[in-house]
Design an enzyme around this catalytic site. Structure first.
Site, PDB file in Angstrom:
ATOM      1  N   HIS A 403       9.098 -41.573 -52.572  1.00 18.28           N
ATOM      2  CA  HIS A 403       7.677 -41.205 -52.604  1.00 18.28           C
ATOM      3  C   HIS A 403       7.263 -40.807 -54.019  1.00 18.28           C
ATOM      4  O   HIS A 403       6.193 -41.228 -54.503  1.00 18.28           O
ATOM      5  CB  HIS A 403       7.427 -40.041 -51.646  1.00 18.28           C
ATOM      6  N   HIS A 408       3.862 -41.375 -57.218  1.00 21.92           N
ATOM      7  CA  HIS A 408       3.296 -40.533 -58.272  1.00 21.92           C
ATOM      8  C   HIS A 408       3.503 -41.060 -59.691  1.00 21.92           C
ATOM      9  O   HIS A 408       2.608 -40.950 -60.531  1.00 21.92           O
ATOM     10  CB  HIS A 408       3.895 -39.123 -58.187  1.00 21.92           C
ATOM     11  N   GLU A 448      -2.810 -37.206 -53.578  1.00 18.34           N
ATOM     12  CA  GLU A 448      -1.969 -37.714 -52.492  1.00 18.34           C
ATOM     13  C   GLU A 448      -2.658 -38.803 -51.662  1.00 18.34           C
ATOM     14  O   GLU A 448      -2.037 -39.800 -51.311  1.00 18.34           O
ATOM     15  CB  GLU A 448      -1.551 -36.558 -51.567  1.00 18.34           C
ATOM     16  N   SER A 467       2.772 -45.123 -51.102  1.00 19.95           N
ATOM     17  CA  SER A 467       4.184 -45.127 -50.693  1.00 19.95           C
ATOM     18  C   SER A 467       4.328 -45.132 -49.174  1.00 19.95           C
ATOM     19  O   SER A 467       5.431 -44.963 -48.664  1.00 19.95           O
ATOM     20  CB  SER A 467       4.914 -43.910 -51.280  1.00 19.95           C
TER      21      SER A 467
END
Length: 574
Positions: A403, A408, A448, A467
Site C-alpha cells: 500500500h 503513496h 488516502e 492500491s
C-alpha cells in the site's frame, strides 16, 4: 504534555469486529486514521483527567503545603527580604484603605475568610490547580534547575475595583523576583469586572506558581489565569522540533493485528505472525540517522507484490492522475518498480529525496494520528515494511508496504503533492485533539481517498484507491456522490468503515487544494505559527519578533535572487 515513548499505546478495550467476510476472506471493516484519531482523543482525555486529578490532590495535601512554607522560610532568610509590604491605594470610590500584601516568602496557611457572594462559584474554580498550572508544576518538579529556570508566561488578571488594583499586581511581581516585559489592559465585557489586564512576565517557575496563588487570595481580583509559558500555549501537547525527535513518535494504536483479530487472514498462520513480529521489531529498533534496514523478502511476499503490481499498472493508465503515472514510469525506468521483487525502503527513500526532499522511516504498524501527521511536517513518511497475507493480495485492513509503495510513494515524488502533504503535517503540530481528528479526516478524504479533475474527467490520486482496485472502480463510477473539495466540510464528514465510501471529494488541482487548505488552517485555534527549516531539519515556532525578522531577511534574499533571475531572462539574447 508528552509522556515517555512506548512501543504500544496503552488502552483498556480491544474491540474485535465480526462482520461478513469479503471475497478475500477478511471483514469489510477497515482500520482508518480517522477512527484511530477519535480513539486517541478519548484515551488522551482520560489520561489527562487522571493526571490533573492526581496533581490537584497532591497540591491540596497539607504535608506538601508545610514543606513549601519551610522552603520559603529558608529562602526568606537567605534573601533577607522584608516580611511585609505595605501599600496604600485609592479605590474607585476614593476611599483609602491600607492593604497588607502577602510577602514574597510568606504564603498564608489558609485563604482569607469572606462573606459568601455571587462570585463564590468563580472563586471556587480558582481554588485548585488549573490545567495550565498542572503542566507548569510538572515542568518545575523535573529537577531543581527546572524549578528555578526563568520562563516567560502570560497572566490575565480581571480587576473588580478598577485600575487602582494594578499597583498591587506590579508590586507582587517585583516581590517574587519577576520582570514585567509586557502589560496591556482593556475594559472588561463581564459583569462585575472593570478591566482585564494581560501581563507577560519573566519569572522562575516556582515563583510563578506562588504569585498566581497569592493573587487569587485578593478579593479585588475576579480571577487570575495562567495562559502560557515560553510564549507557547501550555495546553498544546508536546511535538517534535527536530527530525531526530521522531524517535519518540512511534506509538501504535494496536499491536500486531494478526495476533489480535481472529478474522485476520494471518491469524491462524504462525509463520506469518512470526514474520510480522520480526519485521516490527526491526522498525522499533530504528533510530534517526540509521540506514533503513534491508528486508530479505520471501518468494511468497514477492509473489503477492507481483499480483498487486500488475493489477495497479493495468488500471492506472485509465484511472490515475497524470502526476501519478509520470512518477510511476520514472520509477520503472530507474528499476525501482519491477514486478519480480519488492523495492527496498532505502532505495525508495533515496529516490524521494532526489525529487522532493521526502524521506522514509520504517514503522512497525499503524501509528497514532498525531505521531504520523507530525512526521509529515519534516517531509518524512513513516512506512511499514511487512507484506499483507498471500490469501488477501488485493485488500489489506491495515497499511502494509505494498500500500505504501504503490499508493503513496509515486505522488510523494511530485513537488506539488509533497508540499500539500507537508502542510497537513505542519498544521498538526501543537493542534488540539479535536483538530487532530479534523486533520485526520481531511487526510483520509484527500491523500488516502482523494479524486481530482483532469481534462473534464475524474481521476484518482488517493493511495487507498490506487492500491485497492475494488474501491477505485467504485469511486470513479456514478454510484457515489462527488463533492467539490472544501476542507471545512470535509473535516467533519463521517467516515464509512463498513463498505465503500458514499461520498468522495474532488479537487480542481493540487494547487487549488493547497490554497483552500491554507485558508482553512488559518482558522485553527493554535496560537502560534510554525515553519520547517530544510537546512537544519528543524521546525521553528514563530513566536517572537526576532524570529520573524530573521525569516523576513531570508525571504528578502530569496526575492533578490528571483528578481535578478527575471531581469537576466528579460535581457536580449546576444
Amino acid at each position: 504534555m508528552h509522556t515517555s515513548p512506548s512501543k504500544v499505546m496503552p488502552f483498556q478495550l480491544i474491540q474485535i469486529f465480526l462482520e461478513e467476510c469479503d471475497e478475500n476472506g477478511y471483514p469489510s471493516r477497515r482500520r482508518s486514521l480517522v477512527d484511530d484519531a477519535r480513539f486517541e482523543t478519548i484515551v488522551v482525555k482520560q489520561t489527562k483527567q487522571t493526571v490533573l486529578d492526581e496533581a490537584r490532590a497532591k497540591a491540596n495535601d497539607s504535608s506538601l503545603e508545610r514543606s513549601i512554607l519551610q522552603a520559603q522560610e529558608q529562602h526568606q532568610q537567605e534573601d533577607k527580604l522584608p516580611q511585609e509590604v505595605q501599600q496604600t491605594v485609592e479605590d474607585q470610590d476614593n476611599d483609602e484603605e491600607e492593604i497588607r500584601m502577602v510577602a514574597v516568602d510568606e504564603l498564608p496557611q489558609k485563604p482569607e475568610e469572606h462573606v459568601p457572594s455571587a462570585n463564590d462559584e468563580e472563586k471556587e474554580d480558582d481554588a485548585g490547580l488549573t490545567e495550565e498550572e498542572v503542566v507548569l508544576q510538572n515542568a518545575a518538579s523535573e529537577s531543581p534547575e527546572a524549578e528555578k529556570e526563568v520562563v516567560r508566561a502570560a497572566v490575565v488578571v480581571r480587576l473588580r475595583d478598577g485600575m487602582g488594583s494594578l499597583g498591587r499586581i506590579l508590586k507582587a511581581v517585583e516581590g517574587y523576583h519577576g520582570t514585567v516585559v509586557h502589560l496591556e489592559s482593556r475594559q472588561s465585557r463581564s459583569d462585575g469586572i472593570a478591566f482585564d489586564v494581560l501581563m507577560k512576565v519573566d519569572m522562575a517557575r516556582s515563583n510563578l506558581l506562588q504569585l498566581i496563588r497569592s493573587l487569587r487570595q485578593t478579593q479585588s481580583f475576579g480571577s487570575v489565569s495562567l495562559l502560557s509559558e515560553n510564549n507557547v500555549n501550555v495546553k498544546a501537547p508536546w511535538f517534535p522540533k527536530h527530525a531526530s525527535e521522531l524517535d519518540n513518535c512511534n506509538h501504535l494504536m494496536t499491536k500486531y493485528e494478526p495476533d489480535l483479530d481472529m478474522n485476520h487472514p494471518g491469524f491462524a498462520d504462525q509463520v506469518y505472525r512470526a514474520r510480522r513480529k520480526e519485521i516490527a521489531e526491526i522498525a522499533f529498533a530504528y533510530r534517526y540517522g540509521d540506514p533503513i534496514p534491508h528486508i530479505d523478502y520471501t518468494e511468497t511476499e514477492n509473489k503477492t507484490w507481483a499480483a498487486v503490481f500488475n493489477r495497479v499498472k493495468e488500471l492506472m493508465v485509465k484511472h490515475a492522475c497524470s502526476e501519478y503515472i509520470a512518477v510511476f514510469k520514472k520509477l520503472e525506468n530507474e528499476k525501482i518498480f519491477v514486478k519480480e521483487r519488492l523495492p527496498q525502503l532505502q532505495e525508495m527513500s533515496d529516490f524521494l529525496r532526489r525529487n522532493t526532499g521526502f524521506t522514509l522511516r520504517p514503522a512497525a504498524g499503524l501509528l497514532t494520528a498525531r505521531d504520523f501527521l507530525a512526521s509529515l511536517a519534516f517531509r518524512i513518511f513513516q512506512s511499514t515494511q511487512y507484506v499483507r497475507h498471500i490469501n488477501s493480495p488485493y485488500h489489506t485492513p491495515e497499511p502494509d508496504c505494498i500500500h505504501e509503495l504503490l499508493g503513496h510513494m509515486p505522488l510523494l515524488a511530485d513537488p506539488s503533492f509533497a508540499q500539500f502533504s507537508q502542510e497537513i503535517g505542519l498544521a498538526s503540530l501543537g493542534a488540539s485533539d479535536e483538530e487532530i481528528e479534523k486533520l485526520s479526516t481531511v487526510y483520509w478524504f484527500t491523500v488516502e481517498f482523494g479524486l481530482c479533475k483532469e481534462k473534464d474527467e475524474v481521476k484518482a490520486y488517493g493511495a487507498g484507491l490506487l492500491s485497492a482496485y475494488g474501491e477505485l472502480l467504485h469511486a470513479i463510477s456514478d454510484k457515489p456522490e462527488h463533492r467539490a473539495f472544501d476542507p471545512a466540510s470535509t473535516a467533519v464528514q463521517p467516515y464509512q468503515d463498513q463498505e465503500y465510501q458514499p461520498i468522495y471529494y474532488v479537487a480542481e488541482s493540487f494547487e487549488d487544494a493547497k490554497e483552500k487548505f491554507r485558508r482553512w488552517v488559518s482558522t485553527m485555534s493554535r496560537p502560534f505559527e510554525v515553519r520547517f527549516n530544510p537546512h537544519t531539519e528543524r521546525v521553528e515556532v514563530l513566536d517572537s519578533v526576532d524570529k520573524l525578522d530573521t525569516l523576513v531577511a531570508q525571504l528578502n534574499t530569496e526575492l533578490l535572487h528571483l528578481t535578478n533571475a527575471i531581469e537576466k531572462l528579460r535581457q536580449p539574447f546576444c
